[in-house]
Design an enzyme around this catalytic site. Sequence first.
Site, PDB file in Angstrom:
ATOM      1  N   ASN A 180      -4.336  -7.322   3.954  1.00 21.31           N
ATOM      2  CA  ASN A 180      -4.466  -8.257   2.829  1.00 21.31           C
ATOM      3  C   ASN A 180      -5.438  -9.392   3.272  1.00 21.31           C
ATOM      4  O   ASN A 180      -5.310  -9.978   4.239  1.00 21.31           O
ATOM      5  CB  ASN A 180      -3.008  -8.951   2.810  1.00 21.31           C
ATOM      6  CG  ASN A 180      -1.959  -7.872   2.994  1.00 21.31           C
ATOM      7  OD1 ASN A 180      -2.092  -6.876   2.269  1.00 21.31           O
ATOM      8  ND2 ASN A 180      -1.045  -8.130   3.800  1.00 21.31           N
ATOM      9  N   GLY A 212       1.708  -0.168  11.170  1.00 18.14           N
ATOM     10  CA  GLY A 212       1.150  -1.103  12.033  1.00 18.14           C
ATOM     11  C   GLY A 212       0.751  -2.486  11.709  1.00 18.14           C
ATOM     12  O   GLY A 212       0.924  -3.533  12.382  1.00 18.14           O
ATOM     13  N   ALA A 213      -0.086  -2.514  10.634  1.00 16.08           N
ATOM     14  CA  ALA A 213      -0.477  -3.670   9.977  1.00 16.08           C
ATOM     15  C   ALA A 213      -1.144  -3.323   8.650  1.00 16.08           C
ATOM     16  O   ALA A 213      -1.190  -2.365   8.303  1.00 16.08           O
ATOM     17  CB  ALA A 213      -1.671  -4.436  10.985  1.00 16.08           C
ATOM     18  N   MET A 214      -1.550  -4.474   7.981  1.00 13.39           N
ATOM     19  CA  MET A 214      -1.953  -4.105   6.540  1.00 13.39           C
ATOM     20  C   MET A 214      -3.189  -5.502   6.190  1.00 13.39           C
ATOM     21  O   MET A 214      -2.842  -6.595   6.747  1.00 13.39           O
ATOM     22  CB  MET A 214      -0.851  -4.447   5.506  1.00 13.39           C
ATOM     23  CG  MET A 214      -1.379  -4.005   4.109  1.00 13.39           C
ATOM     24  SD  MET A 214      -2.081  -2.361   3.952  1.00 13.39           S
ATOM     25  CE  MET A 214      -3.173  -2.724   2.454  1.00 13.39           C
ATOM     26  N   HIS A 228     -11.361  -4.224   7.780  1.00 10.43           N
ATOM     27  CA  HIS A 228     -11.359  -3.863   6.442  1.00 10.43           C
ATOM     28  C   HIS A 228     -11.641  -5.022   5.592  1.00 10.43           C
ATOM     29  O   HIS A 228     -11.722  -4.722   4.291  1.00 10.43           O
ATOM     30  CB  HIS A 228      -9.578  -3.622   6.285  1.00 10.43           C
ATOM     31  CG  HIS A 228      -9.115  -2.276   6.581  1.00 10.43           C
ATOM     32  ND1 HIS A 228      -9.717  -1.221   6.049  1.00 10.43           N
ATOM     33  CD2 HIS A 228      -8.138  -1.930   7.582  1.00 10.43           C
ATOM     34  CE1 HIS A 228      -8.910  -0.205   6.294  1.00 10.43           C
ATOM     35  NE2 HIS A 228      -8.233  -0.599   7.102  1.00 10.43           N
ATOM     36  N   GLU A 246       0.783  -1.353  -0.056  1.00  8.91           N
ATOM     37  CA  GLU A 246      -0.150  -0.059  -0.041  1.00  8.91           C
ATOM     38  C   GLU A 246       0.697   1.107  -0.209  1.00  8.91           C
ATOM     39  O   GLU A 246       1.912   1.209   0.766  1.00  8.91           O
ATOM     40  CB  GLU A 246      -1.036   0.096   1.158  1.00  8.91           C
ATOM     41  CG  GLU A 246      -2.004   1.065   1.251  1.00  8.91           C
ATOM     42  CD  GLU A 246      -2.931   0.960   2.401  1.00  8.91           C
ATOM     43  OE1 GLU A 246      -4.009   0.924   1.869  1.00  8.91           O
ATOM     44  OE2 GLU A 246      -2.436   0.542   3.549  1.00  8.91           O
ATOM     45  N   GLU A 255      -7.870  -4.131  11.327  1.00  5.82           N
ATOM     46  CA  GLU A 255      -7.576  -4.841   9.953  1.00  5.82           C
ATOM     47  C   GLU A 255      -8.590  -5.902   9.674  1.00  5.82           C
ATOM     48  O   GLU A 255      -9.072  -6.085   8.394  1.00  5.82           O
ATOM     49  CB  GLU A 255      -6.195  -5.590  10.126  1.00  5.82           C
ATOM     50  CG  GLU A 255      -5.136  -5.099  10.715  1.00  5.82           C
ATOM     51  CD  GLU A 255      -4.913  -3.570   9.584  1.00  5.82           C
ATOM     52  OE1 GLU A 255      -5.174  -3.566   8.246  1.00  5.82           O
ATOM     53  OE2 GLU A 255      -4.579  -2.605  10.133  1.00  5.82           O
TER      54      GLU A 255
END
Length: 859
Positions: A277, A273-275, A311, A134, A308
């Site tokens: 996916n 921090g995080a993603m 999301h 990202e 997350e």
Amino acid sequence: MPGKNLSRDEARERAGLLSVDGYEIALDLRSAVGEAPDGPRTFRSVTTIRFRAGRPGAATFADLIAPSVTAVTLNGRKLDPAAVFDGARIALDDLQAENVLVVDAQCAYSRTGEGMHRFVDPEDGEVYLYTQYEPADARRVFANFEQPDLKAPYRFEVTAPEGWRVWSNGEGTLADDGAWRFAETKPISTYITAVAAGPYHYVTDSYRRTFDDGTVLEIPLGAMCRKGLARHFDADDVFLITKQGLDFFHDHFDYPYPFGKYDQAFVPEYNLGAMENPGLVTFREEYIFRGKVTQASYERRANVILHEMAHMWFGDLVTMGWWDDLWLKESFADFMGTFSMAEATRFTNGWITFANNRKSWAYRADQLPSTHPITADIRDLEDAKLNFDGITYAKGASVLKQLVAYAGREAFLEGARRYFKRHAYGNTSLGDLLSVLEETSGRDMAGWSRSWLQTAGVNSLTPQVLYDAQDRITELAVVQDAPESYPELRPHRVAIGLYRREAGGDLVRYARAETDVNGPRTVVTELAGAERPELVLVNDDDLTYCKIRFDAGSLDTLRARLGDLADPLARALCWSALWNLTRDALMPARDFIGLVLTHAGRETDIGVLQMLHTWARSALTHYATPVWREEGGRLLAEGALRELRNSEPGSQHQLTWARFFATVASAEADLQLLEGLLGGTAKIDGLEVDQELRWAFLEPLAAHGVADESVIEAELARDDTASGKRHQVRCLAARPSAAVKAQAWAQVVESDALSNALVEATISGFAQPGQRELLAPYAAAYFQAIERVWAERSIQIGMVVVRGLFPELQDGRPTLDATEAWLAAHAEAPPALRRLVLEAGDNLARALRAQECDALAAG
């Protein structure tokens, strides 16, 4: 690099031309191990893209950032790589109605956390890979159409070193030919595809849900980390939060999790921090705790896990068309992360942390000259990268909390449910969401959106109270102000609380009214006749997004009795408001520090206490007048040590005060105590000095010249791990030596040999508040270097360097003049670079105003 910075106009044009039917991506990662090559370490990436063109004969381009391209074939026609590939784009002409593009490339492993990041564990020499894309770094791993609105299904095939395991978005199996093949994904955007590979420690579990219609949903769960962290990995708690979150979102969204499995990878040297996916969420491995931490750390991890997870619906299932509407995923995930955590997990006080911590990020960002509406104007990818900020996340989430109060909880959730069902696997913009919310709430969302989503700036709400002779309220009004630069007055749904002292000494709320504040002044008729309060708290319960101000009597009460406020959310709101007064140069920094010294010892919420420590240190470093800093530091150190010794042995408050004491210790006796705690000659009952706390104590010793290189190296020998290496690098750069500073500067500015994590550690150690004179020569060097750094380094490293090395500790008018001069002389510099410098200069100007306020308080 030509074409690297994709513009919104280019993306719109390409989206109008193309529809993508699917990707097949084959990666050969066996080159990740073995001897280093002479040039960049690369891997083979072969991508097949099937797509349609709305205008046969038209031309477009595919995105790819790679050292070299071996072959390009379009519809069976071989194209000359040297002619069509410019380092960032592959030119494609004479398109047909249906097309097949095959690109065979050598892509580079990353050391910056962008693309395919390669990490070598210093503890055991093992190699670990993971991807992070990202907003637009999938093109560093495979050829694609790198924009969020060209969604497609993906099939990944990965050949990895023997003995490794590989993960991607879909379920994977190891075939007889040694390749890992993964199930085709649902249609998703390029930036949320993912691969992780290596000898990760992997733990499994499962989630099962039976819906009202009898349908059963089973989700395989996995969690992984480096082998070196396995002994610290509390996967059971990660799975607990995961299952609680899945239950919550299934209960409220009425749309089953759509992406099959749910793996969560905790990876090294992570930039974020995080993603989110889908099927393979990635987190920074610092969320695996190597030592004792407070409940605030576990709460933060739970919040990120749930953010997350939100999301998966807001962002992955339904995705914004372009980065202008980034808020459609990040604001919602930020809000839903706290919403679900407070209602579905053990962290029931999550809104307190949100009010005190998360919103402070929003207030800071919204008062910068670069502030922007939540629905932003994103011209290109560099703009997009910088807009992952406090407005898009925390202000957006705060506004959604206001929306829930405005529209009603059930109307909001029903709107979300309709939104998912109508736009599943598609792309949306602002109007798509507003239309369903209008349906479910009956409210005018267009007007609400204009005020809250399409204008910038933060309002201030101040109570005005009149009393009669019997000390009863005759009129209570709320006055709304806005800054001159952003004069919008917004509709606020707020609660006003009246507080007074009870028999036990606590300040408690005895009256409350909830009302709509509109325009410059709103009278709250419901509170007329109430007995005189000692404290009037506007925005009680934190329903809206605003800066809270106080009448004179309420401010006097807080100065004397803030610690007596019984309700932890009310206390958190008051602390936040007092910090905003300090930042706005309406309260002297020494007064805020005095409030912390007087009242913070009674703070029960550990997250709020940690935030107070951060603010107090910032007040001392940036907002206190220079002549008072030494005294202020002494007072903070004395107060921290007093609270440390008075804390319950072994408690999280004791640990928090110990860490704060280390950050403010400077007197010889304080440094000797830290030395004694490290060496075992001193002891504080109940305080366990584990490895992480050892490093926290060692850094101030290094910064004050007490611990030399040999001491730091000896500590690394105790902790020769990836985490230990980062701590060691930071401590080395913290030493008070001109030669040390020159070396650290050269390692970051003149070389790209350090990884992203070590660049950050070096900068963190370099900039020590007690070393202003030592750092003075680097103010001019900064302005000479940043344009070159921005041009030569990746955007991630460029952002870290430009932000981290700004000479904010040279906090005088000359530095502000130099900043303004650079901006004036570099009007044509990349807008994203100018924004970073502009923001840093504004922070410095704010500090100078606060120092003037603090100097006036000294008399």
